[in-house]
Design a protein around this motif. Structure first.
Motif, PDB file in Angstrom:
ATOM      1  N   ARG A 251       0.801  -1.325   0.114  1.00  0.00           N
ATOM      2  CA  ARG A 251       0.099   0.048  -0.011  1.00  0.00           C
ATOM      3  C   ARG A 251       0.768   1.183  -0.106  1.00  0.00           C
ATOM      4  N   CYS A 252       2.049   1.057   0.047  1.00  0.00           N
ATOM      5  CA  CYS A 252       2.997   2.446  -0.029  1.00  0.00           C
ATOM      6  C   CYS A 252       3.440   2.626  -1.345  1.00  0.00           C
ATOM      7  N   LYS A 253       3.974   3.650  -1.644  1.00  0.00           N
ATOM      8  CA  LYS A 253       4.605   4.167  -3.135  1.00  0.00           C
ATOM      9  C   LYS A 253       5.904   4.279  -3.006  1.00  0.00           C
ATOM     10  N   SER A 254       6.406   3.944  -4.223  1.00  0.00           N
ATOM     11  CA  SER A 254       7.976   4.007  -4.259  1.00  0.00           C
ATOM     12  C   SER A 254       8.413   5.548  -4.757  1.00  0.00           C
ATOM     13  N   ASP A 255       9.802   5.477  -4.724  1.00  0.00           N
ATOM     14  CA  ASP A 255      10.164   6.955  -5.121  1.00  0.00           C
ATOM     15  C   ASP A 255       9.593   7.359  -6.411  1.00  0.00           C
ATOM     16  N   GLU A 256       9.541   6.201  -7.355  1.00  0.00           N
ATOM     17  CA  GLU A 256       9.381   6.654  -8.770  1.00  0.00           C
ATOM     18  C   GLU A 256       7.848   7.077  -8.875  1.00  0.00           C
ATOM     19  N   GLU A 257       6.984   6.564  -8.142  1.00  0.00           N
ATOM     20  CA  GLU A 257       5.659   6.858  -8.169  1.00  0.00           C
ATOM     21  C   GLU A 257       5.221   8.213  -7.326  1.00  0.00           C
ATOM     22  N   ILE A 258       6.081   8.502  -6.382  1.00  0.00           N
ATOM     23  CA  ILE A 258       6.028   9.780  -5.665  1.00  0.00           C
ATOM     24  C   ILE A 258       6.513  10.684  -6.557  1.00  0.00           C
ATOM     25  N   LYS A 259       7.157  10.701  -7.183  1.00  0.00           N
ATOM     26  CA  LYS A 259       7.897  11.884  -8.258  1.00  0.00           C
ATOM     27  C   LYS A 259       7.113  12.022  -9.512  1.00  0.00           C
ATOM     28  N   ALA A 260       6.326  10.816  -9.875  1.00  0.00           N
ATOM     29  CA  ALA A 260       5.505  10.803 -11.102  1.00  0.00           C
ATOM     30  C   ALA A 260       4.213  11.591 -10.516  1.00  0.00           C
ATOM     31  N   ILE A 261       3.806  11.378  -9.573  1.00  0.00           N
ATOM     32  CA  ILE A 261       2.451  12.256  -8.895  1.00  0.00           C
ATOM     33  C   ILE A 261       2.765  13.653  -8.779  1.00  0.00           C
ATOM     34  N   ALA A 262       3.850  13.930  -8.211  1.00  0.00           N
ATOM     35  CA  ALA A 262       4.542  15.238  -7.908  1.00  0.00           C
ATOM     36  C   ALA A 262       4.564  16.073  -9.281  1.00  0.00           C
ATOM     37  N   VAL A 267      -0.506  15.576  -5.365  1.00  0.00           N
ATOM     38  CA  VAL A 267      -0.307  15.518  -3.922  1.00  0.00           C
ATOM     39  C   VAL A 267      -0.213  13.997  -3.414  1.00  0.00           C
ATOM     40  N   ILE A 268       0.656  13.705  -2.564  1.00  0.00           N
ATOM     41  CA  ILE A 268       0.662  12.463  -1.915  1.00  0.00           C
ATOM     42  C   ILE A 268       0.114  12.570  -0.303  1.00  0.00           C
ATOM     43  N   GLY A 269      -0.802  11.988  -0.184  1.00  0.00           N
ATOM     44  CA  GLY A 269      -1.587  12.063   1.374  1.00  0.00           C
ATOM     45  C   GLY A 269      -0.966  10.816   2.033  1.00  0.00           C
ATOM     46  N   VAL A 270      -0.353  11.204   3.081  1.00  0.00           N
ATOM     47  CA  VAL A 270       0.055  10.199   4.031  1.00  0.00           C
ATOM     48  C   VAL A 270      -0.987   9.652   5.045  1.00  0.00           C
ATOM     49  N   PHE A 271      -1.161   8.336   5.201  1.00  0.00           N
ATOM     50  CA  PHE A 271      -2.219   7.832   6.250  1.00  0.00           C
ATOM     51  C   PHE A 271      -1.511   7.534   7.662  1.00  0.00           C
ATOM     52  N   ALA A 272      -2.711   7.209   8.360  1.00  0.00           N
ATOM     53  CA  ALA A 272      -2.344   6.827   9.705  1.00  0.00           C
ATOM     54  C   ALA A 272      -2.582   5.564  10.125  1.00  0.00           C
ATOM     55  N   MET A 273      -2.439   4.727   9.165  1.00  0.00           N
ATOM     56  CA  MET A 273      -2.633   3.109   9.541  1.00  0.00           C
ATOM     57  C   MET A 273      -1.465   2.536  10.028  1.00  0.00           C
ATOM     58  N   PRO A 274      -1.531   2.158  11.108  1.00  0.00           N
ATOM     59  CA  PRO A 274      -0.403   1.543  11.934  1.00  0.00           C
ATOM     60  C   PRO A 274       0.211   0.232  11.534  1.00  0.00           C
ATOM     61  N   ASN A 298      11.434  15.752   1.441  1.00  0.00           N
ATOM     62  CA  ASN A 298      12.693  15.677   0.881  1.00  0.00           C
ATOM     63  C   ASN A 298      12.749  15.291  -0.214  1.00  0.00           C
ATOM     64  N   LEU A 299      11.929  14.561  -0.944  1.00  0.00           N
ATOM     65  CA  LEU A 299      12.090  13.721  -2.166  1.00  0.00           C
ATOM     66  C   LEU A 299      11.378  14.952  -3.186  1.00  0.00           C
ATOM     67  N   VAL A 300      10.297  15.369  -2.980  1.00  0.00           N
ATOM     68  CA  VAL A 300       9.726  16.254  -4.055  1.00  0.00           C
ATOM     69  C   VAL A 300       9.380  17.546  -3.889  1.00  0.00           C
ATOM     70  N   GLY A 301       9.363  18.051  -2.417  1.00  0.00           N
ATOM     71  CA  GLY A 301       8.830  19.172  -2.275  1.00  0.00           C
ATOM     72  C   GLY A 301       7.846  19.401  -1.107  1.00  0.00           C
ATOM     73  N   VAL A 302       7.526  20.549  -0.589  1.00  0.00           N
ATOM     74  CA  VAL A 302       6.675  20.592   0.370  1.00  0.00           C
ATOM     75  C   VAL A 302       5.060  20.768  -0.288  1.00  0.00           C
ATOM     76  N   ASP A 303       5.313  21.153  -1.552  1.00  0.00           N
ATOM     77  CA  ASP A 303       4.056  21.534  -2.399  1.00  0.00           C
ATOM     78  C   ASP A 303       3.374  20.168  -2.469  1.00  0.00           C
ATOM     79  N   HIS A 304       3.665  18.851  -2.387  1.00  0.00           N
ATOM     80  CA  HIS A 304       3.159  17.877  -3.022  1.00  0.00           C
ATOM     81  C   HIS A 304       2.847  16.633  -1.611  1.00  0.00           C
ATOM     82  N   VAL A 305       2.705  17.153  -0.633  1.00  0.00           N
ATOM     83  CA  VAL A 305       2.179  16.356   0.680  1.00  0.00           C
ATOM     84  C   VAL A 305       1.156  16.698   1.329  1.00  0.00           C
TER      85      VAL A 305
END
Length: 387
Positions: A251-262, A267-274, A298-305
């Motif tokens: 359920r987590c995204k790779s760096d490649e996916e995070i960069k592609a979305i950005a 935006v990549i939304g972070v969940f709170a699922m333990p 740190n990977l894609v900047g503060v505008d994308h989280v």
């Protein structure tokens, strides 16, 4: 007014920093793009939990009905103001807008969930349906709460794009392409094939862009996520996910996916699922959630989280245990790997949401950066895609 004395996680902030956090939280537009609240098992009185179990027990032979019945009854009771904690928790959280979710798994579920969601908007005076960014801003100005209509699956639509248009007219503004498994659009994150977007999926994304519905890739497989970013002409999101390089989970995204979305402006939304962000769900704290946020910045900047908690649920403990043991495996989760009763330490209730703001202050973020993370980035994408 937010009660800043309840549920505070230990961040060792100074009195000045605590005051700063409270003012910032109260004055900001805060959006949880996967908002299963405002209730949680710890916010629902035990008396109500026991009453619900008595009402649901006769349906135990029908697993799916039994599993989902308590949450439906809770929704109905909340609409009828039988659970005052529903309003109290939402207002204490400080959240301006959160999604109200449709179930698009079948035609029957589409009709039933539309009725359930619309009943909330019709019956709760302080809750408004938001189909534009300006309506979210208006809710903040008027001390109201905004509901953003979303869905996590598309199976019930088949290949009927006219039905998709009708859902847009109802208010649907965010739609996830796949939920773990394969469908007409593409492969989910639980599919070994990693097949990506289908030919129909390309047309589907194009129609989402034309209508003004945000493309969500949270439960999508890697290639489906990358393809969605390639074919969408509008920003793409993952409303609720984590960082694969911190915790290697489907359920987590790779760096490649995070960069592609950005790179789409998304935006990549972070969940709170333990179970999906740390190796010990019983010892997962809000600091572990913030670690994922830090990594994305740190990977894609503060505008994308952003934040898309997805937990805790507006449900009761006994129902959640039943879901994990009997239903989660049917949805593509490995045995013992689906949502259960654990919660993030520091987010046991939605009324503790200020811990996000407090934690970001503790990590040295500026007020303007925090405002983007807790809602501003979501608002920007919502305005760009939906108006």
């Amino acid at each position: 007014m937010i009660n800043c004395k309840q549920g505070l996680f230990k961040f060792d902030l100074t009195n000045e920093e605590e005051e700063r956090a409270l003012l910032l939280h109260e004055n900001s537009i805060i959006i949880d793009m996967l908002f299963q609240g405002p209730l949680s098992p710890s916010a629902i009185p035990e008396e109500i939990s026991n009453k619900l179990k008595d009402r649901c027990e006769p349906f135990k032979d029908d697993m799916m009905t039994y599993s989902g019945m308590s949450s439906k009854l809770i929704s109905r009771m909340s609409v009828n103001d039988e659970i005052p904690e529903f309003k109290d928790e939402w207002y204490q959280s400080g959240i301006t807008a959160g999604n109200r979710q449709l179930n698009l798994s079948s035609l029957e579920s589409i009709i039933m969930s539309m009725a359930e969601v619309q009943q909330q908007f019709d019956s709760i005076a302080w809750l408004s349906k938001a189909v534009s960014a300006d309506e979210i801003r208006a809710a903040k100005q008027q001390n109201l709460k905004a509901g953003i209509i979303t869905a996590q699956e598309t199976h019930g639509l088949g290949t009927n794009l006219e039905l998709l248009e009708s859902l847009y007219d109802f208010g649907l503004r965010v739609l996830q392409l796949t939920y773990n498994t394969q469908n007409y659009i593409g492969a989910g994150c639980a599919e070994k094939s990693n097949a990506g977007i289908t030919n129909f999926g390309i047309n589907f994304i194009e129609r989402l862009n034309e209508l003004g519905i945000i493309v969500d890739t949270s439960h999508c497989g890697k290639q489906t996520t990358l393809d969605a970013c390639r074919y969408s002409k509008k920003p793409v999101i993952a409303s609720h996910t984590g960082v694969e390089n911190i915790f290697n989970h489907m359920r987590c995204k790779s760096d490649e996916e995070i960069k592609a979305i950005a790179n789409t402006g998304g935006v990549i939304g972070v969940f709170a699922m333990p179970w999906f962000i740390h190796d010990d769900p019983n010892q997962t704290t809000i600091n572990h959630v913030l670690d994922h946020i830090d990594y994305i910045i740190n990977l894609v900047g503060v505008d994308h989280v952003g934040i898309g908690t997805d937990w805790p649920m507006s449900d009761v403990t006994w129902s959640l245990i039943y879901f994990k043991e009997n239903i989660a495996p049917k949805l593509g989760f490995a045995k013992g790997n689906g949502p259960s009763t654990e919660s993030i330490i520091g987010l046991e209730k939605y009324s503790y949401f200020i811990n996000f703001t407090r934690g970001l202050i503790a990590r040295g973020y500026a007020d303007s950066e925090i405002q983007k993370i807790i809602g501003g980035n979501w608002l920007r994408v919502f305005e760009e895609v939906c108006g």
